[in-house]
Design an enzyme around this catalytic site. Sequence first.
Site, PDB file in Angstrom:
ATOM      1  N   ASP A   1      30.532  38.367   0.471  1.00  0.00           N
ATOM      2  CA  ASP A   1      31.597  37.850   1.325  1.00  0.00           C
ATOM      3  C   ASP A   1      30.986  36.775   2.220  1.00  0.00           C
ATOM      4  OD1 ASP A   1      30.363  39.130   3.488  1.00  0.00           O
ATOM      5  OD2 ASP A   1      31.760  40.810   3.528  1.00  0.00           O
ATOM      6  N   HIS A  57      27.788  38.479   4.041  1.00  0.00           N
ATOM      7  CA  HIS A  57      26.860  39.458   3.470  1.00  0.00           C
ATOM      8  C   HIS A  57      26.456  39.106   2.039  1.00  0.00           C
ATOM      9  CE1 HIS A  57      29.362  41.627   6.484  1.00  0.00           C
ATOM     10  NE2 HIS A  57      28.171  42.042   6.879  1.00  0.00           N
ATOM     11  N   SER A 110      25.564  45.856   9.776  1.00  0.00           N
ATOM     12  CA  SER A 110      26.187  45.847   8.450  1.00  0.00           C
ATOM     13  C   SER A 110      25.228  45.491   7.330  1.00  0.00           C
ATOM     14  CB  SER A 110      27.374  44.870   8.417  1.00  0.00           C
ATOM     15  OG  SER A 110      26.947  43.547   8.723  1.00  0.00           O
TER      16      SER A 110
END
Length: 347
Positions: free
Chosen positions: A322, A325, A32
Site C-alpha cells: 500500500d 508499507h 505497523s
Amino acid sequence: MTLASISFILIIFQFLLEIDAKVSSIIVFGDSSVDSGNNNYIPTILRSNFRPYGRDFDGGRATGRFSNGRVPTDFISEAFGLKKNVPAYLDPSYTIQDFVTGVCFASAGTGYDNLTSQVLNVMPLWREVEYFKEYQSRLREYLGDEKASEILSEALYIISIGTNDFLENYYLLPYRPSQFSIEDYQNYLAGIARNFIKQIYELKARKISLTGLPPMGCLPLERTTNFIFGGNCIDRYNQVAISFNQKLQALVESLNNELTGLQLVLSSPYAGLYDIIQNPHSYGFEYSATACCGTGRFEMGYLCDEYNPFTCPDANKYVFWDSFHPTEKTNGILANYAVRSSLAVFQ
C-alpha cells in the site's frame, strides 16, 4: 508463478536453511512495520484485518498485518529456527503456550512520542511495555521462574518504530514543530528510545535489535504529495531519516558501554530499501514509485479494500503493497539482509 517469484522463494529458502539459531524467542515492539494484528483488538480505525490485506498470507487470511503477506519479523523468526509467524499478543486465539517462542506487542500507527499514538488512538509505547510485563508474569506462571528467566534473557528483542513520529506527527500536526526544531525533535525521540531500551533491559532483555528509519521520503504516499515536483522522493525527509539513524547508532554504542551484558545492534533498512526503490529491476520488481493496492498512490487501511478495482493482480512486481508499507517480497529481502548483517551477532 513468475521467474522473479521463484528466485525470491529460493533466496529465502536458502537463508532459512543456513541459520543456526541461538535465540529462544522473538519479542517484538513497534508500529505497523511489525504489527501482526494487535490493532484488531483496540478501538482504532487503523486496521488491516480485511482483504486484500493478507491475500498472500498462509490461507489468504487478513491477520492485521499491513502487507499482502508476512512482515519482516515473521521471516526473522523463521530464520532463527522458531515459528514461521510471530503471533499478536492481544489475539485471543493464542495462549501463553503460543507465545513462548515469539510474541508481538507492536501497534500500527504508534511512535516513540506518546502524542503520535493519540493521532489514531493506538497503543503508545508505554502500553506495549505494560503488556510485556503482563506477558512475563504469565510466562513465569506457565514455565516457572527459572525457565521463564532463561527464555527472556536469551530472546531476541526487535524494536521497529519511529517513522510515524515524523510523517504522522511532526510534519502533519502543528504542536511538536512549535516546540522543537527538527534536530531537537530527533534528540527528543532518541532520548525516549534510550529510556525504553533501559527499561526492557531491566526486564531481562539482553539481545536487542533497534531498527532505524527507512527512506521515508520515498514512500508512495509521500511521493504523491510531492507531485508538483514530479512525484520524486522528498529529499529532506530522507535526510532526516539518515540523520536520525546516525543518532540511533550513537545511542547503540553508548548503551553497549553503559549496560553490562547488553548486546544492542542497529538494524537499518535505509540503504537496502533505498537501493531496491532506485533499482527495482535488479531485485525482480517492476514498480517502486507506486504501490499494488488501489491506484498505489495514497491508499492505506480502509482505503485499500477488496472492492478497489485498481489493485494489482501480482504483488511480487511491486516494492510496496500500500502507499506506506512494503510487500511481503520486499519484507523478505529486507529480513534476509538483516539476518546476514546486523543480526548475525546473535547466530
